[in-house]
Design an enzyme around this catalytic site. Structure first.
Site, PDB file in Angstrom:
ATOM      1  N   LYS A   1       0.070   4.246  -0.289  1.00 35.72           N
ATOM      2  CA  LYS A   1      -0.622   5.388   0.331  1.00 35.72           C
ATOM      3  C   LYS A   1      -0.466   6.650  -0.529  1.00 35.72           C
ATOM      4  CE  LYS A   1       0.224   3.224   4.751  1.00 35.72           C
ATOM      5  NZ  LYS A   1       0.174   3.347   6.191  1.00 35.72           N
TER       6      LYS A   1
ATOM      7  N   ASN B   1       0.856  -1.186   0.000  1.00 43.69           N
ATOM      8  CA  ASN B   1       0.000   0.000   0.000  1.00 43.69           C
ATOM      9  C   ASN B   1       0.893   1.238   0.000  1.00 43.69           C
ATOM     10  OD1 ASN B   1      -1.853   2.004   0.484  1.00 43.69           O
ATOM     11  ND2 ASN B   1      -2.365   1.337   2.574  1.00 43.69           N
TER      12      ASN B   1
ATOM     13  N   GLU C   1      -7.124   4.145   7.826  1.00 41.92           N
ATOM     14  CA  GLU C   1      -6.820   5.556   7.581  1.00 41.92           C
ATOM     15  C   GLU C   1      -7.979   6.239   6.844  1.00 41.92           C
ATOM     16  OE1 GLU C   1      -2.999   5.221   5.662  1.00 41.92           O
ATOM     17  OE2 GLU C   1      -2.015   4.715   7.544  1.00 41.92           O
TER      18      GLU C   1
ATOM     19  N   SER D   1       3.428  -2.351  10.295  1.00 40.00           N
ATOM     20  CA  SER D   1       4.884  -2.318  10.505  1.00 40.00           C
ATOM     21  C   SER D   1       5.589  -3.621  10.111  1.00 40.00           C
ATOM     22  CB  SER D   1       5.212  -1.921  11.949  1.00 40.00           C
ATOM     23  OG  SER D   1       4.723  -0.611  12.209  1.00 40.00           O
TER      24      SER D   1
ATOM     25  N   GLU E   1      -5.292  -5.386  10.739  1.00 37.66           N
ATOM     26  CA  GLU E   1      -4.260  -4.378  10.953  1.00 37.66           C
ATOM     27  C   GLU E   1      -4.525  -3.644  12.263  1.00 37.66           C
ATOM     28  OE1 GLU E   1      -2.425  -3.077   6.972  1.00 37.66           O
ATOM     29  OE2 GLU E   1      -4.226  -1.899   7.276  1.00 37.66           O
TER      30      GLU E   1
ATOM     31  N   GLY F   1       2.211   2.059  10.645  1.00 37.48           N
ATOM     32  CA  GLY F   1       3.132   3.175  10.473  1.00 37.48           C
ATOM     33  C   GLY F   1       3.882   3.575  11.736  1.00 37.48           C
TER      34      GLY F   1
ATOM     35  N   HIS G   1      -9.774   0.709   4.805  1.00 33.05           N
ATOM     36  CA  HIS G   1      -8.501   0.904   5.525  1.00 33.05           C
ATOM     37  C   HIS G   1      -8.736   1.842   6.703  1.00 33.05           C
ATOM     38  CE1 HIS G   1      -4.396   2.017   6.472  1.00 33.05           C
ATOM     39  NE2 HIS G   1      -3.994   0.991   5.748  1.00 33.05           N
TER      40      HIS G   1
HETATM   41  C1  PEP Z   1      -0.889  -0.027   6.028  1.00 30.43           C
HETATM   42  O1  PEP Z   1      -0.906   1.106   5.606  1.00 30.43           O
HETATM   43  O2  PEP Z   1      -1.830  -0.770   5.760  1.00 30.43           O
HETATM   44  C2  PEP Z   1       0.244  -0.465   6.846  1.00 30.43           C
HETATM   45  C3  PEP Z   1       0.203  -1.646   7.388  1.00 30.43           C
HETATM   46  O3  PEP Z   1       1.299   0.408   7.002  1.00 30.43           O
HETATM   47  P1  PEP Z   1       2.758   0.103   7.646  1.00 30.43           P
HETATM   48  O4  PEP Z   1       3.238  -1.186   7.026  1.00 30.43           O
HETATM   49  O5  PEP Z   1       3.587   1.273   7.270  1.00 30.43           O
HETATM   50  O6  PEP Z   1       2.561  -0.043   9.114  1.00 30.43           O
END
Ligand code: PEP
Length: 207
Positions: free
Chosen positions: A13, A11, A99, A164, A118, A124, A97
């Site tokens: 973003k 992703n 976000e 992460s 997640e 992040g 998601h």
């Molecule tokens: C995400 O945006 O779905 C995500 C898991 O980000 P990160 O890997 O940066 O934590």
């Protein structure tokens, strides 16, 4: 071979320029990764780069949109409908998601769904769930599918972990029986994304 094919989503973003996109795609195109029957790789650039990435990306990887409008097209400024994505032959979309927290309608067909767990605290932040934590939640989600949808859907649906994930922690997470892949944010923009794709072999070698 595991019955559920390992799935790695990147992703991107709201990152990058046309030049950055070319660089990331070059790294991916040159990478030696397990074959398509071992791992399914999908990258999700911002909407404006979808066509560019689709045109440049190796044929064994595919693309996803980062969201889509929940209704049909019409007077909805700035939205992108599912029909538009189908028309552009974009086969995947990330929905709901954290976000964005978009609406997720009730599903009647699970065939093409990949479910991502997640933890918000891990996205992040550099704080990754332990393999045991991820396994516990994935197992719980699979049991939920079993009771609320069907045993067949529970068995076949891929449940992927996000938060992460990086080149250093992917293998231990991939070794968990109910972790069927990853949704990767930050590390999907870096060459270590290739190591994350390669962690699929943990599954194929343990099966
Ligand atoms: C995400 O945006 O779905 C995500 C898991 O980000 P990160 O890997 O940066 O934590």
């Amino acid at each position: 071979m595991a019955s559920r094919k390992f799935f790695v989503g990147g992703n991107w973003k709201c990152n990058g320029t046309g030049e950055d996109v070319k660089k990331i795609v070059t790294v991916l195109n040159e990478a030696e990764v397990p074959s398509e029957d071992v791992v399914e790789v999908v990258v999700s650039p911002p909407f404006v780069f979808l066509q560019q990435v689709k045109g440049l990306l190796r044929p064994d990887f595919s693309v996803a949109a980062q969201n889509c409008w929940v209704r049909k097209g019409g007077a909805f400024t700035g939205e992108i409908s599912a029909e538009m994505l189908v028309n552009l032959q974009v086969p995947w979309v990330i929905l709901g998601h954290s976000e964005r927290r978009a609406l997720l309608e009730k599903l009647s067909d699970w065939t093409n769904v990949v479910l991502a767990y997640e933890p918000v605290w891990a996205i992040g932040t550099g704080k990754v769930a332990t393999p045991a934590q991820a396994q516990e939640v994935h197992d719980g989600l699979r049991k939920w599918l079993q009771s609320n949808v069907s045993p067949a859907v529970a068995e076949s649906t891929r449940i992927i972990y996000g938060g992460s994930v990086n080149g250093g922690n992917c293998k231990v997470l991939a070794a968990q029986p109910d972790v069927d892949g990853f949704l990767v944010g930050g590390a999907s923009l870096k060459p270590e994304f290739v190591d994350i794709i390669k962690s699929a072999t943990v599954k194929s070698s343990s099966a």
